[in-house]
Design a protein around this motif. Sequence first.
Motif, PDB file in Angstrom:
ATOM      1  N   ASN A  18       0.842  -1.196   0.000  1.00  0.00           N
ATOM      2  CA  ASN A  18       0.000   0.000   0.000  1.00  0.00           C
ATOM      3  C   ASN A  18       0.881   1.252   0.000  1.00  0.00           C
ATOM      4  OD1 ASN A  18      -2.191   1.658   0.150  1.00  0.00           O
ATOM      5  ND2 ASN A  18      -2.509   1.396   2.364  1.00  0.00           N
ATOM      6  N   THR A  19       0.760   2.072  -1.031  1.00  0.00           N
ATOM      7  CA  THR A  19       1.538   3.306  -1.128  1.00  0.00           C
ATOM      8  C   THR A  19       0.599   4.478  -1.375  1.00  0.00           C
ATOM      9  OG1 THR A  19       1.866   2.920  -3.492  1.00  0.00           O
ATOM     10  CG2 THR A  19       3.612   2.186  -2.011  1.00  0.00           C
ATOM     11  N   ASN A  20       1.089   5.663  -1.064  1.00  0.00           N
ATOM     12  CA  ASN A  20       0.296   6.872  -1.285  1.00  0.00           C
ATOM     13  C   ASN A  20       0.186   7.168  -2.772  1.00  0.00           C
ATOM     14  OD1 ASN A  20      -0.043   7.371   1.475  1.00  0.00           O
ATOM     15  ND2 ASN A  20       1.984   8.349   1.576  1.00  0.00           N
ATOM     16  N   GLU A  21      -0.996   7.614  -3.168  1.00  0.00           N
ATOM     17  CA  GLU A  21      -1.237   7.886  -4.586  1.00  0.00           C
ATOM     18  C   GLU A  21      -1.923   9.232  -4.743  1.00  0.00           C
ATOM     19  OE1 GLU A  21      -3.452   5.837  -8.434  1.00  0.00           O
ATOM     20  OE2 GLU A  21      -3.431   4.862  -6.480  1.00  0.00           O
ATOM     21  N   ILE A  22      -1.383  10.052  -5.630  1.00  0.00           N
ATOM     22  CA  ILE A  22      -1.975  11.361  -5.922  1.00  0.00           C
ATOM     23  C   ILE A  22      -2.833  11.215  -7.178  1.00  0.00           C
ATOM     24  CG2 ILE A  22      -1.500  13.769  -6.456  1.00  0.00           C
ATOM     25  CD1 ILE A  22       1.202  13.405  -5.056  1.00  0.00           C
ATOM     26  N   LEU A  23      -4.120  11.499  -7.032  1.00  0.00           N
ATOM     27  CA  LEU A  23      -5.041  11.281  -8.144  1.00  0.00           C
ATOM     28  C   LEU A  23      -5.110  12.478  -9.083  1.00  0.00           C
ATOM     29  CD1 LEU A  23      -7.993   9.594  -6.218  1.00  0.00           C
ATOM     30  CD2 LEU A  23      -6.194   8.494  -7.544  1.00  0.00           C
ATOM     31  N   ILE A  24      -4.597  13.639  -8.654  1.00  0.00           N
ATOM     32  CA  ILE A  24      -4.730  14.855  -9.468  1.00  0.00           C
ATOM     33  C   ILE A  24      -3.673  14.895 -10.562  1.00  0.00           C
ATOM     34  CG2 ILE A  24      -4.701  17.382  -9.406  1.00  0.00           C
ATOM     35  CD1 ILE A  24      -5.601  17.137  -6.472  1.00  0.00           C
ATOM     36  N   VAL A  25      -2.429  14.552 -10.198  1.00  0.00           N
ATOM     37  CA  VAL A  25      -1.313  14.671 -11.138  1.00  0.00           C
ATOM     38  C   VAL A  25      -1.408  13.595 -12.204  1.00  0.00           C
ATOM     39  CG1 VAL A  25       1.191  14.693 -11.401  1.00  0.00           C
ATOM     40  CG2 VAL A  25       0.134  15.637  -9.339  1.00  0.00           C
ATOM     41  N   LYS A  26      -1.299  13.995 -13.458  1.00  0.00           N
ATOM     42  CA  LYS A  26      -1.307  13.047 -14.566  1.00  0.00           C
ATOM     43  C   LYS A  26       0.104  12.912 -15.122  1.00  0.00           C
ATOM     44  CE  LYS A  26      -6.089  13.707 -16.037  1.00  0.00           C
ATOM     45  NZ  LYS A  26      -6.984  14.041 -17.166  1.00  0.00           N
ATOM     46  N   HIS A  27       0.551  11.672 -15.267  1.00  0.00           N
ATOM     47  CA  HIS A  27       1.887  11.420 -15.786  1.00  0.00           C
ATOM     48  C   HIS A  27       1.778  10.952 -17.228  1.00  0.00           C
ATOM     49  CE1 HIS A  27       4.247  11.572 -11.974  1.00  0.00           C
ATOM     50  NE2 HIS A  27       3.035  11.423 -11.493  1.00  0.00           N
ATOM     51  N   LYS A  28       2.643  11.463 -18.049  1.00  0.00           N
ATOM     52  CA  LYS A  28       2.669  11.036 -19.452  1.00  0.00           C
ATOM     53  C   LYS A  28       3.312   9.663 -19.554  1.00  0.00           C
ATOM     54  CE  LYS A  28       4.341  12.350 -24.030  1.00  0.00           C
ATOM     55  NZ  LYS A  28       5.164  13.278 -24.814  1.00  0.00           N
ATOM     56  N   THR A  29       2.531   8.685 -19.973  1.00  0.00           N
ATOM     57  CA  THR A  29       3.024   7.308 -20.027  1.00  0.00           C
ATOM     58  C   THR A  29       2.882   6.676 -21.403  1.00  0.00           C
ATOM     59  OG1 THR A  29       0.860   6.505 -19.302  1.00  0.00           O
ATOM     60  CG2 THR A  29       2.518   6.899 -17.594  1.00  0.00           C
ATOM     61  N   ASN A  30       2.436   7.439 -22.393  1.00  0.00           N
ATOM     62  CA  ASN A  30       2.233   6.872 -23.724  1.00  0.00           C
ATOM     63  C   ASN A  30       3.548   6.868 -24.496  1.00  0.00           C
ATOM     64  OD1 ASN A  30      -0.551   6.526 -23.312  1.00  0.00           O
ATOM     65  ND2 ASN A  30      -0.919   8.685 -23.805  1.00  0.00           N
ATOM     66  N   ASN A  31       4.372   5.909 -24.195  1.00  0.00           N
ATOM     67  CA  ASN A  31       5.654   5.770 -24.873  1.00  0.00           C
ATOM     68  C   ASN A  31       5.500   4.701 -25.944  1.00  0.00           C
ATOM     69  OD1 ASN A  31       8.395   4.967 -25.520  1.00  0.00           O
ATOM     70  ND2 ASN A  31       9.025   6.165 -23.749  1.00  0.00           N
ATOM     71  N   PHE A  32       5.650   5.095 -27.207  1.00  0.00           N
ATOM     72  CA  PHE A  32       5.393   4.176 -28.321  1.00  0.00           C
ATOM     73  C   PHE A  32       6.359   2.996 -28.312  1.00  0.00           C
ATOM     74  CE2 PHE A  32       6.360   2.888 -32.717  1.00  0.00           C
ATOM     75  CZ  PHE A  32       5.105   2.423 -33.090  1.00  0.00           C
ATOM     76  N   LEU A  33       7.653   3.256 -28.000  1.00  0.00           N
ATOM     77  CA  LEU A  33       8.648   2.185 -28.011  1.00  0.00           C
ATOM     78  C   LEU A  33       8.333   1.126 -26.962  1.00  0.00           C
ATOM     79  CD1 LEU A  33      11.254   1.478 -29.521  1.00  0.00           C
ATOM     80  CD2 LEU A  33      12.539   2.619 -27.716  1.00  0.00           C
ATOM     81  N   ILE A  34       7.938   1.576 -25.762  1.00  0.00           N
ATOM     82  CA  ILE A  34       7.587   0.634 -24.695  1.00  0.00           C
ATOM     83  C   ILE A  34       6.367  -0.183 -25.096  1.00  0.00           C
ATOM     84  CG2 ILE A  34       6.749   0.472 -22.319  1.00  0.00           C
ATOM     85  CD1 ILE A  34       8.518   2.822 -21.614  1.00  0.00           C
ATOM     86  N   MET A  35       5.363   0.458 -25.673  1.00  0.00           N
ATOM     87  CA  MET A  35       4.154  -0.254 -26.087  1.00  0.00           C
ATOM     88  C   MET A  35       4.459  -1.284 -27.174  1.00  0.00           C
ATOM     89  SD  MET A  35       1.944   0.912 -24.115  1.00  0.00           S
ATOM     90  CE  MET A  35       1.814   2.286 -22.990  1.00  0.00           C
ATOM     91  N   THR A  36       5.335  -0.920 -28.106  1.00  0.00           N
ATOM     92  CA  THR A  36       5.680  -1.841 -29.190  1.00  0.00           C
ATOM     93  C   THR A  36       6.378  -3.091 -28.661  1.00  0.00           C
ATOM     94  OG1 THR A  36       5.951   0.055 -30.665  1.00  0.00           O
ATOM     95  CG2 THR A  36       6.882  -2.039 -31.394  1.00  0.00           C
ATOM     96  N   PHE A  37       7.388  -2.895 -27.806  1.00  0.00           N
ATOM     97  CA  PHE A  37       8.110  -4.032 -27.242  1.00  0.00           C
ATOM     98  C   PHE A  37       7.198  -4.897 -26.375  1.00  0.00           C
ATOM     99  CE2 PHE A  37      12.143  -2.069 -28.475  1.00  0.00           C
ATOM    100  CZ  PHE A  37      12.878  -3.190 -28.792  1.00  0.00           C
ATOM    101  N   ASN A  38       6.274  -4.266 -25.648  1.00  0.00           N
ATOM    102  CA  ASN A  38       5.345  -5.040 -24.828  1.00  0.00           C
ATOM    103  C   ASN A  38       4.406  -5.875 -25.674  1.00  0.00           C
ATOM    104  OD1 ASN A  38       5.387  -4.607 -21.757  1.00  0.00           O
ATOM    105  ND2 ASN A  38       5.817  -2.582 -22.563  1.00  0.00           N
ATOM    106  N   PHE A  39       3.965  -5.332 -26.797  1.00  0.00           N
ATOM    107  CA  PHE A  39       3.103  -6.111 -27.696  1.00  0.00           C
ATOM    108  C   PHE A  39       3.850  -7.327 -28.231  1.00  0.00           C
ATOM    109  CE2 PHE A  39       1.728  -7.038 -32.058  1.00  0.00           C
ATOM    110  CZ  PHE A  39       0.416  -7.400 -31.813  1.00  0.00           C
TER     111      PHE A  39
END
Length: 335
Positions: free
Chosen positions: A298-319
């Motif tokens: 269980n860790t603290n989570e901030i719901l307001i801040v949005k982090h940019k996570t749409n990295n095309f290279l990471i998504m491609t390798f994961n697929f």
Amino acid sequence: MKNFHSILFISTLISGTLITISSYSWLSMWMGLEINLLSIIPLLKDKKNIFASEAALKYFIAQALASSILLFSIILSFNLYSYIGSSLTINMILMSALFIKVGAAPFHAWFPEVMEGLNWINGMIMLTWQKIAPMMMIFFNVHLTNFLFTIIIISSITSGILGLNQISLRKILAYSSINHISWMLASMLNTQTIWMFYFLIYTIISINMILIFNFLSIFNLIQLFSSMTFNKHLKIFFILNFLSLGGLPPFLGFFPKWLVINSLIINQFYLLSVLLIVSTLITLFFYLRITLATLIINTNEILIVKHKTNNFLIMTFNFITLSGLLICTLTWNFY
């Protein structure tokens, strides 16, 4: 100027490996290894990391020692063959030098320490590209099966036990690499094709995980647990890739181990296959411990801040990694 420096040394790094692979004599292979070594040392330097110079020095000392032993065995094989009496001793010296270069146990002490001082991009080069040339030289000289069996068993057991109490992700990946080295050496006992498949899939999974770690700038487990709460889909991708690295059946990482086990059983290496499977279960235990802790803690989570996570290279390798086993199974099922 900095880009020119990087391009120059990366090109000579690739050239050194290609020279080693395509050579016809041991001496020219040694020359390729030396070009590769002298090219990577400047690349390991990092102004943002105070431990990079120390890691580069450790790597240089270990590789220079292995290179001198390798050159010594080559000179022995050229000139003093009649004095040794048989090629068994020379082959053992030569193979020991190559095991030092690749980081196999019990010659592995330098490898986790060097990995700990590098950034993720240099660590990725160390885990993947730097293994190609020594592995090919080992494959050219697979004669001492008993000695190779000993190295395989020691590497698989040592990596499982020493990886249990680690909190650094770089050391965990280093000990995981030593475990995969034992599987790669076992795949070389029969055919080169299985080793090529194993190395290619291991490289894809390692690059995928290192891209995630580099994207989130995390180096230990505490950072991992806190960073993953802000990236839900990256958390799932990380967990699935860690399980794939351990070799669980629904994922791509199981496919090369499946080929290795099948090859060992066909050639009646029953004891070796059992020992490899049991030692891999030890590594899979601390993989599961990390993934479960990532889900449960269980860790603290901030719901307001949005982090940019749409990295095309990471998504491609994961697929590729998550759909790879299905593709491989469908492809090989028709032969």
